[in-house]
Design a protein around this motif. Sequence first.
Motif, PDB file in Angstrom:
ATOM      1  N   LYS A 270      76.299  58.181   6.532  1.00 28.67           N
ATOM      2  CA  LYS A 270      75.214  57.237   6.214  1.00 28.67           C
ATOM      3  C   LYS A 270      75.477  56.533   4.890  1.00 28.67           C
ATOM      4  CE  LYS A 270      71.047  59.143   8.425  1.00 28.67           C
ATOM      5  NZ  LYS A 270      69.663  59.577   8.178  1.00 28.67           N
ATOM      6  N   GLU A 271      75.847  57.312   3.868  1.00 36.90           N
ATOM      7  CA  GLU A 271      75.989  56.689   2.549  1.00 36.90           C
ATOM      8  C   GLU A 271      77.148  55.702   2.541  1.00 36.90           C
ATOM      9  OE1 GLU A 271      76.096  60.062  -0.086  1.00 36.90           O
ATOM     10  OE2 GLU A 271      78.061  60.705   0.573  1.00 36.90           O
ATOM     11  N   HIS A 272      78.181  55.975   3.336  1.00 38.76           N
ATOM     12  CA  HIS A 272      79.269  55.000   3.335  1.00 38.76           C
ATOM     13  C   HIS A 272      78.984  53.795   4.229  1.00 38.76           C
ATOM     14  CE1 HIS A 272      82.995  53.791   1.705  1.00 38.76           C
ATOM     15  NE2 HIS A 272      83.216  53.185   2.855  1.00 38.76           N
ATOM     16  N   LEU A 273      78.176  53.994   5.258  1.00 34.52           N
ATOM     17  CA  LEU A 273      77.821  52.855   6.116  1.00 34.52           C
ATOM     18  C   LEU A 273      77.221  51.721   5.280  1.00 34.52           C
ATOM     19  CD1 LEU A 273      77.603  51.883   9.124  1.00 34.52           C
ATOM     20  CD2 LEU A 273      75.216  52.608   9.018  1.00 34.52           C
ATOM     21  N   LEU A 274      76.412  52.100   4.281  1.00 33.45           N
ATOM     22  CA  LEU A 274      75.732  51.082   3.478  1.00 33.45           C
ATOM     23  C   LEU A 274      76.514  50.663   2.243  1.00 33.45           C
ATOM     24  CD1 LEU A 274      72.118  52.446   3.815  1.00 33.45           C
ATOM     25  CD2 LEU A 274      73.120  50.422   4.878  1.00 33.45           C
ATOM     26  N   TYR A 275      77.640  51.309   1.985  1.00 33.45           N
ATOM     27  CA  TYR A 275      78.378  51.080   0.744  1.00 33.45           C
ATOM     28  C   TYR A 275      78.946  49.662   0.668  1.00 33.45           C
ATOM     29  CZ  TYR A 275      81.744  51.976  -2.993  1.00 33.45           C
ATOM     30  OH  TYR A 275      82.471  51.932  -4.161  1.00 33.45           O
TER      31      TYR A 275
END
Lengths: 458, 104
Positions: A270-275
């Motif tokens: 999740k955190e990298h999807l939005l990075y």
Amino acid sequence: MTKRVRIGSGSAYWGDMFEPAVALAERGDVAYIGFDLLAELTMSIFQRVKAKDPDKGYIPDLLTILRMVLPAAREHGVRLILNGGAANPVAAGRAAAALAAEMGLKGLRIGTVTGDDIAGQLDDLAAAGWEFENLDTGERRLDRIRGDIVAAHAYIGSEGIMGALADGADVVITGRVADSALFVAPLMHEFGWSFDDPDWDRIGAAITLGHLVECAECVTGGMSNVWEAACSPWDIGFPILDVTDGPDGVTAVLEKTPGSGGIVNLWTVKEHLLYETHDPASYLMPDGIGNFTTLRIEELGDDRVLITGMSGRARPDMLKAQIGYRDGWIGEGQVVFSWPDAPGKAQRATEFLHHRFARAGVDTLALDMRFLGVDALHGDVAPPMPADPAELCLRVAGWTRTREEADVVRREVTHLWTVGGLGTAFGTPSPPRPVIGLWPTLVPRDVVRLGWRVEEVT
Amino acid sequence: MALLADIAYARSGDKGDTCNVGVMAKRPDLYPLVLRQVTAEAVRRHLGGLVRGEVTVYRLDNIEAVNVVMRGALGGGATRTVRFDQTGKAMSTALLRMPLEEAS
């Protein structure tokens, strides 16, 4: 017919660790590894290198990576795709061929992709009325910075890499392709997709997956909210996409090198999807538009996460381009004040600097004076300074028009080493650094003169 | 006082002078609260001088997250900023310090 391919990610940035990429080639059971070595500034740095020596201008780490990874890659039939050609993919290809010959890798096929460098086309475009609107500031026309431009590159898509792969390349070296293209290209090549008859949901899925792994360890426990749960980060594993192209679309399992450290779970994905993204429904890439708002993420356990429901839309008409130009200098310094009354000494120090800058006639375009460990990261959002700290590190940086002014900033900070209060300590000063301003803009696709070439090592 | 950090995770990154913070509800049932708390106005108020441009909040109902996109948020961008945190990696944690507003 359902097809499946495994692709690894071997680098997040120029300067990344080498060993996890070797482990991927040895134990990852992957068919491809994509290596991202470029940041927004990198192209300008290497255009300046190339201007001094036409045989350079690529990222030196590229050769180290090839030297370390090629033995395992050859043994396991892994094809490598790297954007470390930076400002000079052709010279990088020659150097890679020389290295491969030295390593005894006769028959290795090395592909290079060119066309992203559009510096030579800027004036023609401007003459045709193109305004190069700055996507950050809204400023139009390059006239103000024209004489200071050091680099202009379009973010190109997958076609060049796909061409080189179709021509049998074992190693593909590019300049400024979109990061995700390092992964979209091999997926399109393996699955037999083309831009002549595009399925934008599938291409959007490939873009989404490429985005998820392009920063390597940043999706396997690096830079994470759950960093404590990432085991032995000194052995961190790089990510692997196990991608299936089936009748109902594209699905993938995101995992990491078997037996490696780090963690892959719901949060790291999740955190990298939005990075480094903007509108999550429109992740604009040269190959298409990824839509991140339809996908589903499901934890499978054992550092494996299933991603389904990805979608996309047709690729945009324009390409993003980044123009780099000389934009002044930054002078920087640090000094550490000691108990007792470190805040008092620090306060006096900032007054000292303002007086000294004024006396030297230095009017900084921007000036930052913050305390490392107190408010250097969060600025005014940080809580108040502790009452009686054991030490306090003042960090000063000033942006100036000239190198001389930047050197005044650095030099006046060093004067605090002797004029600061009792117990003031200092580290190693660094010289002023040149600033490259970035001018992000859009250009028409046809400005790119795409080319690729594959040559066999003899 | 409850903080955004109590109900959400966050990660930030840069593109030019634009910084984005992905904010993820720690549990699906906390997502509505995240949506109510993380508004453009609240973000701008909390971050003050760190952000000079427009703030936009995008919803991702599928992963119970929002993406906060802030323009003019990195002191000119990584290559030109005089900030220590050139690429805005700690804008995420700055936002996580945001106090939650009491329900009225």
